[in-house]
Design a protein around this motif. Structure first.
Motif, PDB file in Angstrom:
ATOM      1  N   GLN A  15       0.829  -1.262   0.102  1.00 18.71           N
ATOM      2  CA  GLN A  15      -0.073   0.033   0.090  1.00 18.71           C
ATOM      3  C   GLN A  15       1.037   1.158  -0.061  1.00 18.71           C
ATOM      4  O   GLN A  15       0.622   2.362  -0.727  1.00 18.71           O
ATOM      5  CB  GLN A  15      -0.984  -0.003   1.065  1.00 18.71           C
ATOM      6  N   ALA A  16       2.025   1.175   0.772  1.00 19.38           N
ATOM      7  CA  ALA A  16       2.731   2.233   0.798  1.00 19.38           C
ATOM      8  C   ALA A  16       3.766   2.441  -0.401  1.00 19.38           C
ATOM      9  O   ALA A  16       4.843   3.196  -0.520  1.00 19.38           O
ATOM     10  CB  ALA A  16       3.696   2.261   2.020  1.00 19.38           C
ATOM     11  N   ASN A  17       3.676   1.614  -1.575  1.00 18.85           N
ATOM     12  CA  ASN A  17       4.648   1.444  -2.441  1.00 18.85           C
ATOM     13  C   ASN A  17       6.125   1.550  -2.190  1.00 18.85           C
ATOM     14  O   ASN A  17       6.710   1.802  -2.827  1.00 18.85           O
ATOM     15  CB  ASN A  17       4.216   2.627  -3.538  1.00 18.85           C
ATOM     16  N   HIS A  18       6.425   0.808  -0.961  1.00 23.78           N
ATOM     17  CA  HIS A  18       7.644   0.399  -0.473  1.00 23.78           C
ATOM     18  C   HIS A  18       8.537   1.745  -0.447  1.00 23.78           C
ATOM     19  O   HIS A  18       9.877   1.810  -0.844  1.00 23.78           O
ATOM     20  CB  HIS A  18       8.480  -0.486  -1.496  1.00 23.78           C
ATOM     21  N   GLN A  19       7.618   2.846   0.218  1.00 25.03           N
ATOM     22  CA  GLN A  19       8.462   4.028   0.458  1.00 25.03           C
ATOM     23  C   GLN A  19       7.931   4.634   1.785  1.00 25.03           C
ATOM     24  O   GLN A  19       6.959   4.334   2.328  1.00 25.03           O
ATOM     25  CB  GLN A  19       8.365   4.810  -0.663  1.00 25.03           C
ATOM     26  N   CYS A  20       8.953   5.514   2.206  1.00 21.27           N
ATOM     27  CA  CYS A  20       8.560   6.295   3.491  1.00 21.27           C
ATOM     28  C   CYS A  20       7.422   6.931   3.491  1.00 21.27           C
ATOM     29  O   CYS A  20       7.282   7.791   2.486  1.00 21.27           O
ATOM     30  CB  CYS A  20       9.688   6.878   4.048  1.00 21.27           C
ATOM     31  N   GLY A  21       6.258   6.954   4.268  1.00 19.07           N
ATOM     32  CA  GLY A  21       5.364   7.767   3.898  1.00 19.07           C
ATOM     33  C   GLY A  21       5.580   9.539   4.356  1.00 19.07           C
ATOM     34  O   GLY A  21       4.578  10.325   3.725  1.00 19.07           O
TER      35      GLY A  21
END
Length: 142
Positions: A15-21
């Protein structure tokens, strides 16, 4: 430490696309595994429910700690920190002209930039190197 199932962890990562929000650092460029962040920390009454979870890099998660609010430097009002699950990054932040710094556009954005130290010297230096390599600023889908 939270005992989250592997299925929940995998869904949150996707859901976070493998990145820090918060700083948008991509997992493929970060040394270390992105962490599951409790948007409302458990110490502040947050739960392990998936709606309260997102990805954060180690720096953002550490600086956030148990904070839920911070002072906006423009209005001097205490405001809620950015919620990457419920709010759109582009409504609250923009990259500086050189793409090395995150600029808060709203009270929430400005407070979050300061509270999470999104422009700490280490982050800015890394972003400059990523830009030189053609990896920054990141594209994101949420």
């Amino acid at each position: 430490m939270s005992q989250l199932s592997e299925a929940v962890r995998t869904r949150v990562q996707q859901q976070a696309n493998h990145q820090c929000g918060y700083c948008l650092s991509l997992q493929k460029y970060v040394l270390g595994i992105l962490e599951i962040d409790h948007i409302t920390p458990k110490a502040a009454g947050g739960s392990d429910n998936e709606e309260n979870l997102w990805l954060a890099c180690r720096l953002c998660n550490a600086y956030k700690g148990t904070q839920t609010h911070a002072r906006d430097p423009v209005t001097n009002r205490n405001t809620k920190l950015f919620n990457p699950r419920q709010q759109k990054w582009v409504r609250h932040f923009v990259w500086s002209e050189d793409s090395a710094c995150i600029v808060g556009l709203t009270a929430c954005g400005r407070a979050t930039v300061l509270a999470l130290q999104l422009n700490n010297p280490y982050a800015v230096t890394v972003r400059q190197a990523w830009k030189a390599a053609g990896w920054h600023p990141p594209n994101f889908k949420y």
